[in-house]
Design a protein around this motif. Structure first.
Motif, PDB file in Angstrom:
ATOM      1  N   VAL A 149     -35.703  15.789  48.319  1.00 39.50           N
ATOM      2  CA  VAL A 149     -34.448  16.203  47.701  1.00 39.50           C
ATOM      3  C   VAL A 149     -33.349  16.056  48.747  1.00 39.50           C
ATOM      4  O   VAL A 149     -33.384  16.710  49.798  1.00 39.50           O
ATOM      5  CB  VAL A 149     -34.509  17.657  47.194  1.00 39.50           C
ATOM      6  N   ILE A 150     -32.389  15.171  48.470  1.00 36.32           N
ATOM      7  CA  ILE A 150     -31.309  14.892  49.412  1.00 36.32           C
ATOM      8  C   ILE A 150     -29.973  15.284  48.779  1.00 36.32           C
ATOM      9  O   ILE A 150     -29.678  14.913  47.645  1.00 36.32           O
ATOM     10  CB  ILE A 150     -31.264  13.396  49.784  1.00 36.32           C
ATOM     11  N   SER A 151     -29.178  16.037  49.528  1.00 33.38           N
ATOM     12  CA  SER A 151     -27.824  16.392  49.105  1.00 33.38           C
ATOM     13  C   SER A 151     -26.846  15.731  50.075  1.00 33.38           C
ATOM     14  O   SER A 151     -26.881  16.008  51.283  1.00 33.38           O
ATOM     15  CB  SER A 151     -27.633  17.909  49.107  1.00 33.38           C
ATOM     16  N   CYS A 152     -26.012  14.833  49.555  1.00 36.70           N
ATOM     17  CA  CYS A 152     -25.077  14.112  50.411  1.00 36.70           C
ATOM     18  C   CYS A 152     -23.654  14.169  49.833  1.00 36.70           C
ATOM     19  O   CYS A 152     -23.450  14.629  48.705  1.00 36.70           O
ATOM     20  CB  CYS A 152     -25.519  12.662  50.615  1.00 36.70           C
ATOM     21  N   MET A 153     -22.710  13.659  50.580  1.00 36.85           N
ATOM     22  CA  MET A 153     -21.307  13.847  50.237  1.00 36.85           C
ATOM     23  C   MET A 153     -20.746  12.752  49.342  1.00 36.85           C
ATOM     24  O   MET A 153     -19.947  13.022  48.452  1.00 36.85           O
ATOM     25  CB  MET A 153     -20.471  13.959  51.522  1.00 36.85           C
ATOM     26  N   ASP A 154     -21.149  11.493  49.580  1.00 32.37           N
ATOM     27  CA  ASP A 154     -20.564  10.398  48.815  1.00 32.37           C
ATOM     28  C   ASP A 154     -21.585   9.285  48.620  1.00 32.37           C
ATOM     29  O   ASP A 154     -22.713   9.349  49.117  1.00 32.37           O
ATOM     30  CB  ASP A 154     -19.305   9.874  49.509  1.00 32.37           C
ATOM     31  N   SER A 155     -21.187   8.227  47.907  1.00 28.93           N
ATOM     32  CA  SER A 155     -22.086   7.130  47.592  1.00 28.93           C
ATOM     33  C   SER A 155     -22.472   6.328  48.833  1.00 28.93           C
ATOM     34  O   SER A 155     -23.583   5.793  48.923  1.00 28.93           O
ATOM     35  CB  SER A 155     -21.442   6.206  46.551  1.00 28.93           C
ATOM     36  N   ALA A 156     -21.557   6.211  49.797  1.00 26.32           N
ATOM     37  CA  ALA A 156     -21.878   5.487  51.022  1.00 26.32           C
ATOM     38  C   ALA A 156     -22.990   6.190  51.789  1.00 26.32           C
ATOM     39  O   ALA A 156     -23.930   5.555  52.290  1.00 26.32           O
ATOM     40  CB  ALA A 156     -20.630   5.355  51.899  1.00 26.32           C
ATOM     41  N   CYS A 157     -22.893   7.514  51.871  1.00 26.01           N
ATOM     42  CA  CYS A 157     -23.941   8.295  52.532  1.00 26.01           C
ATOM     43  C   CYS A 157     -25.252   8.215  51.750  1.00 26.01           C
ATOM     44  O   CYS A 157     -26.341   8.149  52.322  1.00 26.01           O
ATOM     45  CB  CYS A 157     -23.478   9.744  52.656  1.00 26.01           C
ATOM     46  N   GLU A 158     -25.155   8.194  50.416  1.00 23.61           N
ATOM     47  CA  GLU A 158     -26.349   8.068  49.568  1.00 23.61           C
ATOM     48  C   GLU A 158     -27.082   6.764  49.847  1.00 23.61           C
ATOM     49  O   GLU A 158     -28.300   6.739  50.017  1.00 23.61           O
ATOM     50  CB  GLU A 158     -25.930   8.137  48.095  1.00 23.61           C
ATOM     51  N   LYS A 159     -26.342   5.679  49.903  1.00 23.48           N
ATOM     52  CA  LYS A 159     -26.934   4.370  50.151  1.00 23.48           C
ATOM     53  C   LYS A 159     -27.591   4.317  51.525  1.00 23.48           C
ATOM     54  O   LYS A 159     -28.710   3.798  51.684  1.00 23.48           O
ATOM     55  CB  LYS A 159     -25.856   3.292  50.044  1.00 23.48           C
ATOM     56  N   LYS A 160     -26.925   4.867  52.516  1.00 20.54           N
ATOM     57  CA  LYS A 160     -27.461   4.874  53.875  1.00 20.54           C
ATOM     58  C   LYS A 160     -28.735   5.710  53.964  1.00 20.54           C
ATOM     59  O   LYS A 160     -29.706   5.317  54.629  1.00 20.54           O
ATOM     60  CB  LYS A 160     -26.404   5.413  54.835  1.00 20.54           C
ATOM     61  N   ALA A 161     -28.774   6.854  53.265  1.00 24.70           N
ATOM     62  CA  ALA A 161     -29.944   7.730  53.287  1.00 24.70           C
ATOM     63  C   ALA A 161     -31.141   7.061  52.613  1.00 24.70           C
ATOM     64  O   ALA A 161     -32.277   7.144  53.107  1.00 24.70           O
ATOM     65  CB  ALA A 161     -29.607   9.045  52.604  1.00 24.70           C
ATOM     66  N   LYS A 162     -30.887   6.365  51.509  1.00 20.55           N
ATOM     67  CA  LYS A 162     -31.984   5.691  50.804  1.00 20.55           C
ATOM     68  C   LYS A 162     -32.536   4.533  51.628  1.00 20.55           C
ATOM     69  O   LYS A 162     -33.759   4.320  51.668  1.00 20.55           O
ATOM     70  CB  LYS A 162     -31.519   5.198  49.442  1.00 20.55           C
ATOM     71  N   GLU A 163     -31.666   3.791  52.277  1.00 28.07           N
ATOM     72  CA  GLU A 163     -32.123   2.679  53.111  1.00 28.07           C
ATOM     73  C   GLU A 163     -32.976   3.178  54.276  1.00 28.07           C
ATOM     74  O   GLU A 163     -34.004   2.586  54.618  1.00 28.07           O
ATOM     75  CB  GLU A 163     -30.925   1.887  53.632  1.00 28.07           C
ATOM     76  N   PHE A 164     -32.535   4.285  54.894  1.00 27.98           N
ATOM     77  CA  PHE A 164     -33.329   4.861  55.987  1.00 27.98           C
ATOM     78  C   PHE A 164     -34.678   5.361  55.481  1.00 27.98           C
ATOM     79  O   PHE A 164     -35.714   5.147  56.129  1.00 27.98           O
ATOM     80  CB  PHE A 164     -32.546   6.003  56.638  1.00 27.98           C
ATOM     81  N   LEU A 165     -34.683   6.019  54.307  1.00 29.30           N
ATOM     82  CA  LEU A 165     -35.920   6.583  53.765  1.00 29.30           C
ATOM     83  C   LEU A 165     -36.930   5.487  53.436  1.00 29.30           C
ATOM     84  O   LEU A 165     -38.147   5.657  53.661  1.00 29.30           O
ATOM     85  CB  LEU A 165     -35.600   7.407  52.510  1.00 29.30           C
ATOM     86  N   LYS A 166     -36.460   4.355  52.925  1.00 28.82           N
ATOM     87  CA  LYS A 166     -37.361   3.251  52.570  1.00 28.82           C
ATOM     88  C   LYS A 166     -38.053   2.660  53.795  1.00 28.82           C
ATOM     89  O   LYS A 166     -39.153   2.108  53.679  1.00 28.82           O
ATOM     90  CB  LYS A 166     -36.589   2.172  51.831  1.00 28.82           C
TER      91      LYS A 166
END
Length: 223
Positions: A149-166
């Motif tokens: 479960v990830i809580s982030c501030m904006d779409s740019a942060c969302e994309k960066k978090a998903k790329e790191f998680l993968k």
């Protein structure tokens, strides 16, 4: 014996309907196999909280079913009345785990078979069922599923978090996404490469990520 003789019934005649030896043997075997069912349930319990009362119910249900079937097989009139009486019984207790239904039917089936006098089937069948349940229920999947479960501030942060998680896990699938003003929350199912969970710490420290939570679950997810 005439048709009327079949339905003749009196209280004194019913006393000798089932011998003491048959009752003692059937109830003793029902208790023994019921305890075996209880031990198998204890070893294979997958509920969040183990219920000792349900285990006790399995033993009692095996013995109660044996008593009922012994009574039914000893008297035709009683068997007809028992069918009518049991048809109005309603059970309201919710079954939390599908596997618990199998244990309930197992206990009832053993009671019926024992009361019918088919002892080898009850004993050998219970042993086979117990072994199968122990093997299948305790079999561990190759990769345990987790929810991140990830809580982030904006779409740019969302994309960066998903790329790191993968890059840190074998598999990453988005299960749900909640977007509010200033906050985006993602629920992702992941399959980890190993038992190392340090990537959650790194993920939580990324710029724009408010929080990151790793939760183990049993594969049943309601999004």
């Amino acid at each position: 014996m005439t048709f009327n003789d079949i339905f003749k019934s009196s209280f004194l005649e019913n006393i000798a309907g089932v011998s003491i030896l048959d009752m003692a043997l059937a109830l003793t075997l029902a208790f023994g196999i019921g305890m075996f069912i209880f031990l198998v349930y204890k070893r294979t319990c997958q509920s969040v909280m183990y219920s000792s009362s349900f285990g006790t119910t399995l033993v009692a249900l095996t013995m109660i079913t044996t008593v009922v079937i012994l009574a039914v097989t000893s008297n035709v009139v009683l068997s007809l009345g028992m069918v009518g009486a049991l048809s109005i019984v309603r059970f309201r207790t919710a079954i939390k785990e599908p596997l618990e239904i199998a244990f309930l039917f197992w206990s009832i089936a053993v009671g019926i078979v024992l009361a019918a006098g088919i002892i080898p089937l009850a004993v050998i069948g219970s042993l086979v069922i117990g072994v199968v349940l122990l093997v299948l229920a305790n079999r561990k999947p190759h990769c345990n599923p987790y929810i991140v479960v990830i809580s982030c501030m904006d779409s740019a942060c969302e994309k960066k978090a998903k790329e790191f998680l993968k890059t840190q896990v074998q598999k990453c699938v988005v299960k749900s996404k909640t977007a509010q003003k200033g906050v985006i929350e993602l629920n992702l199912e992941v399959r980890m490469k190993n038992d190392n969970t340090d990537f959650i710490n790194t993920l939580a420290e990324m710029r724009g990520v408010n929080s990151a939570v790793l939760v183990s679950y049993n594969g049943n997810y309601m999004g």
